[in-house]
Design a protein around this motif. Structure first.
Motif, PDB file in Angstrom:
ATOM      1  N   GLN A 170       0.794  -1.218  -0.166  1.00 55.65           N
ATOM      2  CA  GLN A 170      -0.075  -0.167   0.057  1.00 55.65           C
ATOM      3  C   GLN A 170       0.947   1.312  -0.085  1.00 55.65           C
ATOM      4  O   GLN A 170       0.606   2.191  -0.493  1.00 55.65           O
ATOM      5  N   LEU A 171       1.810   1.194   0.810  1.00 55.12           N
ATOM      6  CA  LEU A 171       2.533   2.667   0.784  1.00 55.12           C
ATOM      7  C   LEU A 171       3.654   2.641  -0.311  1.00 55.12           C
ATOM      8  O   LEU A 171       3.708   3.709  -0.975  1.00 55.12           O
ATOM      9  N   ARG A 172       4.007   1.531  -0.945  1.00 56.45           N
ATOM     10  CA  ARG A 172       4.596   1.691  -2.442  1.00 56.45           C
ATOM     11  C   ARG A 172       3.524   2.177  -3.385  1.00 56.45           C
ATOM     12  O   ARG A 172       4.298   2.859  -4.264  1.00 56.45           O
ATOM     13  N   ASP A 173       2.130   1.640  -3.368  1.00 54.03           N
ATOM     14  CA  ASP A 173       1.641   2.177  -4.373  1.00 54.03           C
ATOM     15  C   ASP A 173       1.332   3.784  -4.364  1.00 54.03           C
ATOM     16  O   ASP A 173       1.113   4.314  -5.364  1.00 54.03           O
ATOM     17  N   LYS A 174       1.135   4.064  -3.063  1.00 48.99           N
ATOM     18  CA  LYS A 174       1.080   5.510  -2.840  1.00 48.99           C
ATOM     19  C   LYS A 174       2.162   6.433  -2.716  1.00 48.99           C
ATOM     20  O   LYS A 174       2.145   7.509  -2.461  1.00 48.99           O
ATOM     21  N   LYS A 175       3.479   5.654  -3.004  1.00 55.24           N
ATOM     22  CA  LYS A 175       4.561   6.335  -3.129  1.00 55.24           C
ATOM     23  C   LYS A 175       4.983   6.990  -1.859  1.00 55.24           C
ATOM     24  O   LYS A 175       5.430   8.308  -1.947  1.00 55.24           O
ATOM     25  N   ILE A 176       4.669   6.490  -0.870  1.00 50.66           N
ATOM     26  CA  ILE A 176       5.095   6.891   0.479  1.00 50.66           C
ATOM     27  C   ILE A 176       6.474   6.224   0.991  1.00 50.66           C
ATOM     28  O   ILE A 176       6.320   5.154   1.141  1.00 50.66           O
ATOM     29  N   ARG A 177       7.260   7.207   1.121  1.00 56.32           N
ATOM     30  CA  ARG A 177       8.611   6.637   1.584  1.00 56.32           C
ATOM     31  C   ARG A 177       8.769   6.438   3.076  1.00 56.32           C
ATOM     32  O   ARG A 177       8.143   7.071   3.618  1.00 56.32           O
ATOM     33  N   HIS A 178       9.501   5.146   3.471  1.00 52.44           N
ATOM     34  CA  HIS A 178       9.628   4.751   4.848  1.00 52.44           C
ATOM     35  C   HIS A 178      10.889   4.186   4.863  1.00 52.44           C
ATOM     36  O   HIS A 178      11.447   3.852   4.169  1.00 52.44           O
ATOM     37  N   ALA A 179      11.090   4.200   6.122  1.00 53.74           N
ATOM     38  CA  ALA A 179      12.667   3.626   6.585  1.00 53.74           C
ATOM     39  C   ALA A 179      12.527   2.166   6.936  1.00 53.74           C
ATOM     40  O   ALA A 179      13.482   1.727   7.450  1.00 53.74           O
ATOM     41  N   GLY A 180      11.339   1.410   6.762  1.00 49.00           N
ATOM     42  CA  GLY A 180      11.326   0.391   7.118  1.00 49.00           C
ATOM     43  C   GLY A 180      10.170  -0.351   8.020  1.00 49.00           C
ATOM     44  O   GLY A 180       9.605   0.665   8.751  1.00 49.00           O
ATOM     45  N   ILE A 181       9.684  -1.474   7.611  1.00 48.05           N
ATOM     46  CA  ILE A 181       8.712  -2.012   8.518  1.00 48.05           C
ATOM     47  C   ILE A 181       8.990  -3.327   8.965  1.00 48.05           C
ATOM     48  O   ILE A 181       9.524  -4.277   8.267  1.00 48.05           O
TER      49      ILE A 181
END
Length: 618
Positions: free
Chosen positions: A162-173
């Motif tokens: 979901q975060l990748r589809d919305k192009k929301i960057r994160h530092a790890g899950i």
């Protein structure tokens, strides 16, 4: 006045004849048998399997008393238990040459010894409960934490997509015990992710700490996941127990995280334990079209794909798992737009998003559903992706309606939703059950004889009729229990004894009412008619109130209480019929045709202040 029309006598005669026919199978006992059923989800047991069993037994020189094929498997009857054990060993070696990968379940069983003509009429013996027939009792502990862990793992994978589809960057899950931790490099990414998760993942509760979001399952979500896991495990256990051919198994929830499994009549306890305790999982993977069956390359697994012609073939699938079984919500047999058999599948929201992305990127490639059971994986479906789909789709192919139904069942309950552990095991020997049956039979018999002797001594001919009506009551009750295939337990035997005691009350009411009319100076024929007519209302009222109590036990009770209630309620219905209609028919046959009836044999009639007068005299 006291004559029944012919059609009433015919109804009574037919009911008694049917009662005798459907009671009869209970006196034939059971024959030792060996059952051969499929141990693989995709392996069918059909007429060819039956013929193979017959050939194997013939080659080994083992005599049998009949071989039959039913929905569960092939069952062969034998004369003695020694022959049964010998046949089991021979069939086990022939059907499962590789003990590390058994293809069939070869288990000991017991079958009704009723003749074929009774079976053809649908006359079968009552099922006997664990306390009467012997068998095995398991108490299973469901790992509810395991079910929550599986959901958190799949949710973490879904959040990445979901975060990748919305192009929301994160530092790890990452997963941290009972929570999902998501780290960010900036507050903007954190806030966008929080809004997205709050909108799409309603089952998650979010807490914020600087540039970190921590997601945990809400109490309501935990409860729903655990309840769903328990229900799916019960359904899966039901499918597995069917492989053993157990009549009327008990599989029910106990408490919040335990399941009780009772298998009456099971002889092969080790096989039952292995069948119940085994683990199974369902996975969806993409087929690797470039891999060869002979190859072993990295990133590829090979599984058996059983074709419609029954021959085994191999399919190469990628190691990466697209979906697991817990993502499947529904599966049912249906027809596609071309009116061909198909399986309609529905995934949960997370599974739908994953499936949409995978199918979009792999159009016209094949996808396999793999069932892992007993450590072995098999492809239960291999189909080509014809278009992009998400939560709902159809699996099509050269299926028959029966095959689509089987595939739907496998998808729905082929795997356990949560691991289980056997924490209690009890085995009840058949000798103990036989002793319980013997004592229960004797108590009922002696109770019946005591009641019959008292009624005959006190009410003379009317007492004889009452005893015959009581016999008809017992006959019809056992016939109903057999016809409905109810399970008889020790409390059920107690209910039969209680029913006999209660049923005679109606005849006592009728006989005493007739005596009252005779005391009042009424002629015997009129006294008989009035006695039955006026007593009927009292009998009906008293039995209805007792029936209400029995229905309450049936609705709200469980286990032994429910078994008692079933016999109790049926006994009330048969007692009303036998004590009123059957006894009246017998009395009418004896006295109804005598126009000038001077007296009747109903014992002594005591009048206050007078000496005893013969029954029926003025």
């Amino acid at each position: 006045m006291n004559r029944y029309p012919l059609w009433k006598y015919i109804i009574v005669a037919i009911s008694l004849a049917l009662g005798f026919i459907y009671t009869l199978p209970n006196f034939y006992g059971e024959s030792p048998a060996v059952q051969v059923s499929s141990a693989k989800a995709t392996l069918k047991v059909d007429e060819s399997t039956r013929n193979r069993v017959e050939e194997i037994l013939k080659s080994a020189g083992i005599a049998h008393n009949g071989i039959q094929l039913d929905a569960i498997g092939v069952k062969a009857r034998f004369a003695t238990e020694d022959i049964q054990l010998q046949a089991r060993d021979v069939l086990e070696k022939a059907f499962n040459p590789d003990q590390t990968d058994p293809q069939y379940v070869v288990a000991l069983n017991l079958l009704s010894a009723s003749p074929r003509w009774l079976t053809a009429l649908g006359a079968l013996p009552m099922y006997l409960g664990l306390d009467l027939r012997g068998g095995v009792h398991f108490l299973l502990q469901v790992d509810m934490q395991g079910a929550l862990t599986k959901r958190l793992d799949s949710t973490a994978a879904d959040l990445r997509i979901q975060l990748r589809d919305k192009k929301i960057r994160h530092a790890g899950i990452s997963r941290d015990k009972d929570s999902i931790v998501i780290k960010f490099n900036d507050a903007e990414g954190r806030d966008k992710a929080r809004a997205l998760i709050a909108d799409r993942q309603r089952e998650l509760a979010l807490t914020q700490n600087d540039l970190t979001l921590t997601a945990t399952l809400t109490p309501q979500a935990k409860k729903e996941i655990q309840e769903a896991a328990l229900k799916q495990n019960i359904a899966t256990l039901g499918n597995r127990v069917n492989e053993l051919g157990v009549a009327e198994p008990v599989i029910q929830q106990q408490g919040a995280d335990r399941i009780v499994v009772q298998l009456p009549g099971i002889q092969d306890v080790a096989e039952a334990k292995k069948m119940i305790g085994r683990t199974a999982t369902l996975e969806v993977r993409l087929v690797d079209e470039s891999a060869t069956v002979a190859g072993t390359g990295a990133g590829v697994d090979f599984f058996t794909d059983r074709g419609r012609d029954g021959r085994d073939s191999k399919v190469a699938v990628k190691k990466q798992v697209v979906l697991t079984g817990d993502r499947f919500v529904k599966a049912s047999s249906t027809f596609d737009q071309n009116h061909q058999p198909a399986v309609s599948v529905e995934l949960d929201a997370a599974g739908g998003r994953i499936m949409r992305e995978v199918t979009r990127e792999n159009l016209h490639k094949r996808m396999a559903i793999i069932l892992f059971d007993r450590g072995q994986g098999e492809a239960i479906s291999v189909a080509t992706i014809q278009g992009e789909f998400s939560s709902q789709f159809q699996i099509t192919g050269r299926f028959s309606p029966q095959e689509t139904n089987d595939l739907a069942i496998l998808i729905r309950s082929g795997a356990l939703a949560a691991p289980m552990e056997i924490i209690e095991e009890r085995t009840i020997g058949p000798s103990l059950g036989a002793e319980s049956i013997k004592k229960g039979f004797h108590s009922t018999l002696w109770g019946f004889l005591a009641i019959a002797l008292f009624m005959i001594a006190y009410y003379q001919m009317f007492g004889v009729v009452s005893a015959l009506a009581l016999s008809a009551n017992l006959l019809l009750l056992v016939a109903l229990l057999s016809l409905l295939q109810a399970t008889l337990t020790l409390p059920g035997i107690a209910a039969i004894a209680l029913t006999l005691g209660m049923a005679i009350d109606a005849n006592v009411l009728i006989n005493e009412r007739i005596r009252e009319e005779l005391r009042a100076g009424m002629p015997p024929q009129a006294a008989i008619a009035e006695g039955y007519e006026r007593a009927f209302g009292t009998i009906l009222d008293s039995n209805i109130t007792t029936l209400i109590a029995g229905l309450a036990l049936l609705i709200f009770g469980s286990g032994p209480v429910r078994g008692f209630a079933v016999v109790h309620c049926l006994g009330i219905l048969t007692s009303i019929y036998s004590s009123v209609f059957i006894s009246r028919a017998l009395i009418n046959l004896i006295y109804g045709r005598q126009k000038k009836l001077a007296k009747i044999a109903i014992g002594q009639i005591w009048k206050p202040g007078l000496t005893a007068t013969p029954a029926g005299s003025k």
